[in-house]
Motif scaffolding. Structure first.
Motif: not given
Length: 219
Positions: A67-74, A81-84, A174-181
């Motif tokens: 859970l502590a890693q989640d903010p930096c994962m986001r 997305l910015g790089w893309v 997009a999938i990673a964001k859903i999985q994280l949520d």
């Protein structure tokens, strides 16, 4: 015709007393046997309870690290997305790095379910441990899906100079964001069940330090 019951050698009163002593002795033996059995099951329940609490304490340490890693994962997903959107068409990232997410354990619960000891827990306690371990199973399922998607995303970044890879990266993010949520939603239930059981994190659950802020570094 008359039948005569044989008289005991020392009279019916003494005979009745002797039978009573025998019956009393049998009852004492049965009570002692039940006591021994009760102590046996109590010890078994205590050992199983201790094992499950130890396993869940390890899982809680891993949960808190994840859970502590989640903010930096986001933050890392936002950076991808910015790089893309802004990277030159011939750019790619060889080693983007992903989260270091700990897996969970539930083998003790599996042993408990198959053991006759389980029947000697109170119903309330059985339900409390079942709820906690249901969260463990769900957490592990979310985690495996997440790890797979991140591995694919990192591999796709290494071929980011291909047009099809840029589109795939947007999909993977997009999938990673859903999985994280989804994982965070389950984690809230997991934490609540562990709190109900009074289980705190065992630091031995994470034998090596995890840099939870690593993914907040520039991509």
């Amino acid at each position: 015709m008359h039948f005569h019951l044989p008289k005991p050698l020392h009279g019916w009163r003494e005979f009745t007393g002797e039978v009573g002593i025998i019956v009393f002795g049998v009852l004492i033996a049965l009570a002692a046997e039940q006591l021994v059995e009760a102590v046996h099951w109590r010890e078994g329940v205590g050992q199983m309870r201790a094992a499950m609490r130890s396993e869940l304490a390890v899982d809680r340490a891993r949960l808190e690290s994840n859970l502590a890693q989640d903010p930096c994962m986001r933050a890392r997903l936002h950076a991808i997305l910015g790089w893309v959107a802004s990277a030159p068409t011939n750019a790619h990232i060889v080693d983007a790095g992903g989260p270091s997410l700990w897996n969970y354990h539930s083998s003790t619960w599996d042993i408990n379910k198959a053991s006759p000891i389980a029947a000697h827990f109170s119903l309330r306690e059985q339900l409390m441990y079942a709820a906690a371990y249901d969260s463990v199973v769900n957490e592990q399922r979310y985690l495996l899906d997440e790890q797979k998607n991140w591995a694919e995303m990192i591999a796709t970044l290494s071929s980011g100079d291909r047009p099809e890879s840029r589109g795939q990266l947007e999909h993977d993010v997009a999938i990673a964001k859903i999985q994280l949520d989804d994982r965070e939603s389950n984690s809230r239930f997991f934490v609540r069940h562990l709190d109900d059981l009074g289980i705190t994190a065992d630091p031995r659950g994470t034998p090596r330090a995890t840099d939870v802020h690593r993914l907040c570094a520039p991509l």
